[in-house]
Write a protein that holds these residues in place. Structure first.
Motif, mmCIF file in Angstrom:
data_model
loop_
_atom_site.group_PDB
_atom_site.id
_atom_site.type_symbol
_atom_site.label_atom_id
_atom_site.label_comp_id
_atom_site.label_asym_id
_atom_site.label_seq_id
_atom_site.Cartn_x
_atom_site.Cartn_y
_atom_site.Cartn_z
ATOM 1 N N TYR A 34 29.282 34.322 48.245
ATOM 2 C CA TYR A 34 28.327 33.628 48.161
ATOM 3 C C TYR A 34 28.056 32.691 50.049
ATOM 4 N N PHE A 42 34.054 37.506 45.164
ATOM 5 C CA PHE A 42 33.692 38.116 44.172
ATOM 6 C C PHE A 42 33.479 39.892 44.601
ATOM 7 N N PRO A 44 31.923 43.142 42.496
ATOM 8 C CA PRO A 44 30.508 43.489 41.408
ATOM 9 C C PRO A 44 31.869 44.551 40.665
ATOM 10 N N SER A 47 26.152 44.884 37.933
ATOM 11 C CA SER A 47 25.445 44.180 38.358
ATOM 12 C C SER A 47 24.084 45.073 37.499
ATOM 13 N N LEU A 54 25.683 40.555 44.084
ATOM 14 C CA LEU A 54 25.854 39.005 43.196
ATOM 15 C C LEU A 54 24.616 38.564 42.483
ATOM 16 N N ARG A 92 26.282 40.866 33.546
ATOM 17 C CA ARG A 92 27.560 41.162 35.042
ATOM 18 C C ARG A 92 29.265 40.701 34.260
ATOM 19 N N GLN A 94 32.792 40.994 36.944
ATOM 20 C CA GLN A 94 33.219 40.661 38.585
ATOM 21 C C GLN A 94 34.299 40.055 38.446
#
Length: 206
Positions: A34, A42, A44, A47, A54, A92, A94
């Motif tokens: 992010y 992270f 994934p 998803s 993300l 999710r 992760q």
């Protein structure tokens, strides 16, 4: 999940005791981050779309359930096997890759998740989070608080390697602490509370 509720919204379980998880199953994944937190990346494994993103499932108008495997899943078959063995619906998934931090930094970063923004309680169970720690570092902890700025409500859940923890991450403010000096890896799974997950929890109690 009465035992999770009775314990204040979190519940440490036994350590994972399945097949050894090779380091390449979490070190060699495709990671992203992010823009607000470049120190934490992270990978994934699922998803909403199967893409390496993300983005929350709520962006697609869907609850954080029925995650679609990404190309990372092909690189971590032992991890995928553990997730599927639980027998509950998941969203999710992760892999977290975290640089060392201080407890002060951890506390400033305490937050609530948004797992249930598009969830219909008439159709689905409440989505909580399941942690599986992968790093062998006795300093690692998951810090939780009932109230963001109330230190008296703080609990530090120790995260030695292979520790499993269930957390209602929309009820409890939480954040990771890891003194280091190495990088911390942990798996985070959004999972549906309900009979299937409760049955698995009963097999994992200390």
């Amino acid at each position: 999940m009465p035992k999770v509720q009775a314990n204040g919204g979190y519940l440490p379980l036994t350590k994972y005791n399945g097949p050894e998880i090779p380091t390449h199953e979490y070190e060699d994944l495709i990671y992203t981050t992010y823009s607000t937190d470049a120190a934490t990346q992270f990978a994934p494994i699922t998803s909403c779309t199967g893409e390496l993103e993300l983005k929350g499932f709520e962006a697609y108008g869907k609850p954080d359930l029925d995650g679609v495997w990404t190309e990372n899943a092909e690189r971590c078959p032992t991890i995928v096997g553990w997730i599927e063995s639980i027998g509950a619906r998941f969203g999710r998934v992760q892999l977290l890759k975290m640089q060392p931090n201080t407890m002060r930094e951890c506390r400033w970063g305490l937050h609530l998740d948004n797992n249930n923004a598009a969830n219909d309680p008439e159709q689905n169970g409440w989505v909580v989070r399941l942690w599986l720690e992968l790093t062998d570092d006795d300093s690692s902890a998951l810090v939780v608080r009932r109230h963001q700025f109330d230190k008296s409500s703080e609990v530090a859940i120790a995260l030695p390697r292979y520790q499993q923890v269930v957390v209602d991450s929309e009820l409890l403010y939480h954040g990771g602490y890891h003194h280091g000096p190495g990088i911390r890896y942990a798996l985070i799974v959004s999972i549906e509370s309900g009979p299937a997950f409760e049955k698995w929890i009963e097999t994992q109690l200390t």
